[in-house]
Scaffold this motif. Structure first.
Motif, PDB file in Angstrom:
ATOM      1  N   HIS A 112      41.994  54.932  29.208  1.00 63.94           N
ATOM      2  CA  HIS A 112      41.600  53.864  28.455  1.00 63.94           C
ATOM      3  C   HIS A 112      40.240  53.219  28.526  1.00 63.94           C
ATOM      4  O   HIS A 112      39.619  53.460  29.926  1.00 63.94           O
ATOM      5  CB  HIS A 112      42.512  52.725  28.452  1.00 63.94           C
ATOM      6  N   GLN A 113      39.585  52.723  27.822  1.00 60.20           N
ATOM      7  CA  GLN A 113      38.351  52.090  27.953  1.00 60.20           C
ATOM      8  C   GLN A 113      38.604  50.610  28.627  1.00 60.20           C
ATOM      9  O   GLN A 113      39.553  49.676  28.322  1.00 60.20           O
ATOM     10  CB  GLN A 113      37.522  51.534  26.892  1.00 60.20           C
ATOM     11  N   CYS A 114      37.961  50.397  30.008  1.00 62.17           N
ATOM     12  CA  CYS A 114      38.528  49.301  30.505  1.00 62.17           C
ATOM     13  C   CYS A 114      37.084  48.413  30.772  1.00 62.17           C
ATOM     14  O   CYS A 114      35.978  48.875  31.282  1.00 62.17           O
ATOM     15  CB  CYS A 114      39.009  49.523  32.002  1.00 62.17           C
ATOM     16  N   ILE A 115      37.103  47.211  30.584  1.00 58.88           N
ATOM     17  CA  ILE A 115      36.170  46.363  30.604  1.00 58.88           C
ATOM     18  C   ILE A 115      36.171  45.678  31.980  1.00 58.88           C
ATOM     19  O   ILE A 115      37.083  45.096  32.701  1.00 58.88           O
ATOM     20  CB  ILE A 115      36.015  45.243  29.691  1.00 58.88           C
ATOM     21  N   ASN A 116      35.127  46.059  32.946  1.00 61.70           N
ATOM     22  CA  ASN A 116      35.201  45.514  34.203  1.00 61.70           C
ATOM     23  C   ASN A 116      34.014  44.409  34.541  1.00 61.70           C
ATOM     24  O   ASN A 116      32.941  44.163  33.885  1.00 61.70           O
ATOM     25  CB  ASN A 116      34.720  46.602  35.085  1.00 61.70           C
ATOM     26  N   LEU A 117      34.774  43.364  35.459  1.00 59.30           N
ATOM     27  CA  LEU A 117      33.839  42.458  35.946  1.00 59.30           C
ATOM     28  C   LEU A 117      33.299  42.956  37.220  1.00 59.30           C
ATOM     29  O   LEU A 117      33.985  43.465  37.896  1.00 59.30           O
ATOM     30  CB  LEU A 117      34.682  41.031  36.426  1.00 59.30           C
ATOM     31  N   MET A 118      32.007  42.822  37.387  1.00 59.28           N
ATOM     32  CA  MET A 118      31.245  43.437  38.390  1.00 59.28           C
ATOM     33  C   MET A 118      31.757  43.185  39.894  1.00 59.28           C
ATOM     34  O   MET A 118      32.106  42.020  40.010  1.00 59.28           O
ATOM     35  CB  MET A 118      29.861  43.367  38.461  1.00 59.28           C
ATOM     36  N   GLY A 119      32.356  44.116  40.645  1.00 58.39           N
ATOM     37  CA  GLY A 119      32.860  43.775  41.768  1.00 58.39           C
ATOM     38  C   GLY A 119      34.411  44.004  41.708  1.00 58.39           C
ATOM     39  O   GLY A 119      35.056  44.032  42.964  1.00 58.39           O
ATOM     40  N   ASP A 140      28.889  40.665  34.802  1.00 61.32           N
ATOM     41  CA  ASP A 140      29.061  39.876  35.892  1.00 61.32           C
ATOM     42  C   ASP A 140      29.501  38.677  35.505  1.00 61.32           C
ATOM     43  O   ASP A 140      29.687  37.429  36.193  1.00 61.32           O
ATOM     44  CB  ASP A 140      27.634  39.520  36.509  1.00 61.32           C
ATOM     45  N   ASN A 141      29.961  38.342  34.126  1.00 61.13           N
ATOM     46  CA  ASN A 141      30.409  37.100  33.346  1.00 61.13           C
ATOM     47  C   ASN A 141      31.672  37.310  32.957  1.00 61.13           C
ATOM     48  O   ASN A 141      32.029  38.073  32.187  1.00 61.13           O
ATOM     49  CB  ASN A 141      29.297  36.860  32.573  1.00 61.13           C
ATOM     50  N   GLY A 142      32.531  36.274  33.370  1.00 61.76           N
ATOM     51  CA  GLY A 142      33.935  36.424  33.186  1.00 61.76           C
ATOM     52  C   GLY A 142      34.318  36.002  31.623  1.00 61.76           C
ATOM     53  O   GLY A 142      34.925  36.630  30.870  1.00 61.76           O
ATOM     54  N   ASP A 143      33.302  35.013  31.087  1.00 60.47           N
ATOM     55  CA  ASP A 143      33.416  34.819  29.478  1.00 60.47           C
ATOM     56  C   ASP A 143      32.967  36.117  28.891  1.00 60.47           C
ATOM     57  O   ASP A 143      33.626  36.327  27.793  1.00 60.47           O
ATOM     58  CB  ASP A 143      32.257  33.801  29.118  1.00 60.47           C
ATOM     59  N   ALA A 144      31.958  36.838  29.273  1.00 62.67           N
ATOM     60  CA  ALA A 144      31.708  37.858  28.410  1.00 62.67           C
ATOM     61  C   ALA A 144      32.882  39.085  28.611  1.00 62.67           C
ATOM     62  O   ALA A 144      33.161  39.775  27.564  1.00 62.67           O
ATOM     63  CB  ALA A 144      30.344  38.602  29.155  1.00 62.67           C
ATOM     64  N   VAL A 145      33.391  39.076  29.781  1.00 64.62           N
ATOM     65  CA  VAL A 145      34.545  40.072  29.762  1.00 64.62           C
ATOM     66  C   VAL A 145      35.893  39.759  28.526  1.00 64.62           C
ATOM     67  O   VAL A 145      36.201  40.682  27.882  1.00 64.62           O
ATOM     68  CB  VAL A 145      35.173  40.080  31.259  1.00 64.62           C
ATOM     69  N   ARG A 146      35.926  38.427  28.535  1.00 72.06           N
ATOM     70  CA  ARG A 146      37.174  37.929  27.709  1.00 72.06           C
ATOM     71  C   ARG A 146      36.747  38.082  26.283  1.00 72.06           C
ATOM     72  O   ARG A 146      37.474  38.816  25.424  1.00 72.06           O
ATOM     73  CB  ARG A 146      37.283  36.490  28.070  1.00 72.06           C
ATOM     74  N   ASP A 147      35.513  37.806  25.739  1.00 68.54           N
ATOM     75  CA  ASP A 147      34.921  37.681  24.555  1.00 68.54           C
ATOM     76  C   ASP A 147      34.780  39.393  24.299  1.00 68.54           C
ATOM     77  O   ASP A 147      35.141  39.668  22.977  1.00 68.54           O
ATOM     78  CB  ASP A 147      33.547  37.235  24.553  1.00 68.54           C
ATOM     79  N   LEU A 161      41.006  42.857  32.727  1.00 65.57           N
ATOM     80  CA  LEU A 161      41.538  42.211  33.863  1.00 65.57           C
ATOM     81  C   LEU A 161      41.086  40.543  33.650  1.00 65.57           C
ATOM     82  O   LEU A 161      39.801  40.577  33.759  1.00 65.57           O
ATOM     83  CB  LEU A 161      41.291  42.578  35.419  1.00 65.57           C
ATOM     84  N   ASN A 162      41.868  39.854  33.437  1.00 67.88           N
ATOM     85  CA  ASN A 162      41.396  38.144  33.070  1.00 67.88           C
ATOM     86  C   ASN A 162      42.293  37.231  34.012  1.00 67.88           C
ATOM     87  O   ASN A 162      43.502  37.364  34.182  1.00 67.88           O
ATOM     88  CB  ASN A 162      41.539  37.663  31.427  1.00 67.88           C
ATOM     89  N   SER A 163      41.835  36.140  34.326  1.00 70.74           N
ATOM     90  CA  SER A 163      42.384  34.985  34.743  1.00 70.74           C
ATOM     91  C   SER A 163      42.961  34.159  33.770  1.00 70.74           C
ATOM     92  O   SER A 163      42.410  34.010  32.676  1.00 70.74           O
ATOM     93  CB  SER A 163      41.608  34.117  35.607  1.00 70.74           C
ATOM     94  N   THR A 164      44.149  33.817  33.847  1.00 70.93           N
ATOM     95  CA  THR A 164      44.582  32.907  33.019  1.00 70.93           C
ATOM     96  C   THR A 164      44.215  31.695  32.331  1.00 70.93           C
ATOM     97  O   THR A 164      44.055  31.377  31.439  1.00 70.93           O
ATOM     98  CB  THR A 164      46.340  32.764  33.105  1.00 70.93           C
ATOM     99  N   TRP A 165      43.412  31.166  33.495  1.00 72.59           N
ATOM    100  CA  TRP A 165      42.563  29.840  32.987  1.00 72.59           C
ATOM    101  C   TRP A 165      41.564  30.308  32.186  1.00 72.59           C
ATOM    102  O   TRP A 165      41.045  29.403  31.247  1.00 72.59           O
ATOM    103  CB  TRP A 165      41.989  29.435  34.493  1.00 72.59           C
ATOM    104  N   ASN A 166      40.925  31.468  32.111  1.00 75.94           N
ATOM    105  CA  ASN A 166      39.908  31.883  31.356  1.00 75.94           C
ATOM    106  C   ASN A 166      40.311  32.698  30.077  1.00 75.94           C
ATOM    107  O   ASN A 166      39.680  32.341  28.964  1.00 75.94           O
ATOM    108  CB  ASN A 166      39.177  32.965  31.937  1.00 75.94           C
TER     109      ASN A 166
END
Length: 297
Positions: free
Chosen positions: A186-193, A217-224, A234-239
Motif C-alpha cells: 500500500h501507499q503509506c504516508i509517513n511523518l519524517m522519522g 514533517d507535519n502531522g496536520d499534513a499527514v492527516r489531510d 499512522l495518526n495520533s487520535t488527538w490529531n
C-alpha cells in the motif's frame, strides 16, 4: 545577587539581544546593559559576548544559565509558598508546544485558563522542533514523545494513542489491509522519522518499514493527505479524532495495536520547587483533557 539582574540575564540568553530583553522587562537599553554589567562585576566573570548585531553567551555564561533559571524558579515558588500555598499565579508564563497539538488542544482552552488566572500572561511558541527550555527561557514545554532527558521534571497530561487510518475513498480503490504485512503493498504516508510502524501481534512485535509517494514533517499534513485519499497513515487520535468522527477517516488494522511509549507530557527544568504559574498551567490542562482525554471518548 539581584534577582532582577538574573531575570534579565535569562531573557538575554533567550533573545540574544540586551535591548529586547530589557524591553520585555520594562527597562531602557542603557539600564539593561548596566544591569548585565553589574551582574558580571558581581560574579567576576564575563557572561556575554557583545557585538553590534547580536549577543551570545560566553562559556561561563552557558555554565551559569541553568543555575540562574533554577534560582528564579526557586524564588518564585518560595514566594508562592508564603501564606500556606494560597498564592495567586502571576507574571508571564512562557510555554513551548508542538504546533499541531497547540493549535488544536491548547489555544481553545486559553480563554478559560487566563480568565481563571487574570494576573497571568501567556507567551507561547508553537513549533514542531524540540525546544531547549533553559536556553529559550521557557517555564514549561509540552512534549508529544517518549521522554529521554532525565534533567527535566515531567508530568503526564494525557496518553498519546496512535492508530492506522485511511480514507474510505482509498480503501474503496485499493482495498483494506488485513495484517500489518499487507502494508508493504500500500501507499503509506509517513511523518519524517516514523517510517517504521511496530505492531503487537499474536506472534509478538512485528515492525513494518513503510513507504509511499509522500512524506512530511507535519502531522496536520499527514492527516489531510490521508483524508484526500493519498494513502494509509499512522495518526495520533488527538490529531485525527474529528476526521474519524465525521467519517472522513476510518481506522484500519484494528486487531493490531501499535507499540508506542509516547504520551503528552508537560516538562519543566529540574527544581525542588515548582513555580505557582507552572503548577497552575499543568493542573488546569490535566483536568481540561480528562482521563481518558476528550479526543478518545
Amino acid at each position: 545577587m539581584n534577582i532582577e539582574h538574573l531575570k534579565l540575564f535569562v531573557r538575554v540568553a533567550a533573545t540574544h539581544n540586551i535591548s529586547l530583553a530589557g524591553q520585555e522587562l520594562g527597562l531602557s537599553p542603557a539600564v539593561a546593559s548596566a544591569h548585565i554589567n553589574k551582574l558580571e562585576d558581581n560574579l567576576g566573570v564575563r557572561l556575554v559576548h557583545r557585538t553590534t548585531r547580536k549577543v551570545s553567551l560566553t562559556e561561563e555564561g552557558e555554565s551559569f544559565l541553568p543555575h540562574a533559571v533554577e534560582v528564579l524558579c526557586s524564588v518564585e515558588a518560595a514566594r508562592g509558598a508564603v501564606g500556606a500555598g494560597d498564592s495567586i499565579p502571576t507574571g508571564t508564563l512562557r510555554i513551548a508546544a508542538p504546533a499541531s497539538f497547540g493549535r488544536m488542544h491548547i489555544t481553545p482552552a486559553l480563554k478559560g485558563f487566563l480568565q481563571q488566572y487574570p494576573q497571568l500572561k501567556a507567551d507561547f511558541r508553537y513549533s514542531d522542533a524540540i525546544i531547549d527550555l533553559v536556553e529559550g527561557g521557557f517555564d514549561v514545554a509540552i512534549r508529544d514523545a517518549q521522554l529521554k532527558d532525565s534533567t527535566l521534571v515531567a508530568r503526564k497530561l494525557a496518553p498519546d494513542k496512535r492508530i492506522i487510518c485511511a480514507a474510505p475513498s482509498y480503501l474503496a480503490e485499493f482495498g483494506e489491509p488485513k495484517t500489518p504485512q499487507d502494508l508493504v503493498n500500500h501507499q503509506c504516508i509517513n511523518l519524517m522519522g516514523i517510517e517504521t510502524w511496530s505492531f503487537d501481534t499474536p506472534q509478538g512485535m512485528v515492525s513494518i518499514k513503510t513507504s509511499g509517494s509522500f512524506r512530511t514533517d507535519n502531522g496536520d499534513a499527514v492527516r489531510d493527505a490521508t483524508i484526500d485519499g493519498l494513502g494509509i497513515s499512522l495518526n495520533s487520535t488527538w490529531n485525527a479524532y474529528q476526521a474519524l468522527a465525521s467519517g472522513e477517516l476510518v481506522q484500519v488494522l484494528t486487531d493490531f495495536s501499535l507499540i508506542s511509549e509516547t504520551a503528552i507530557w508537560a516538562v519543566y527544568p529540574s527544581s525542588r520547587l515548582i513555580a505557582p504559574k507552572v503548577r497552575a498551567f499543568i493542573d488546569y490542562f490535566h483536568a481540561y483533557y480528562g482521563q481518558p482525554p476528550y479526543w478518545d471518548k
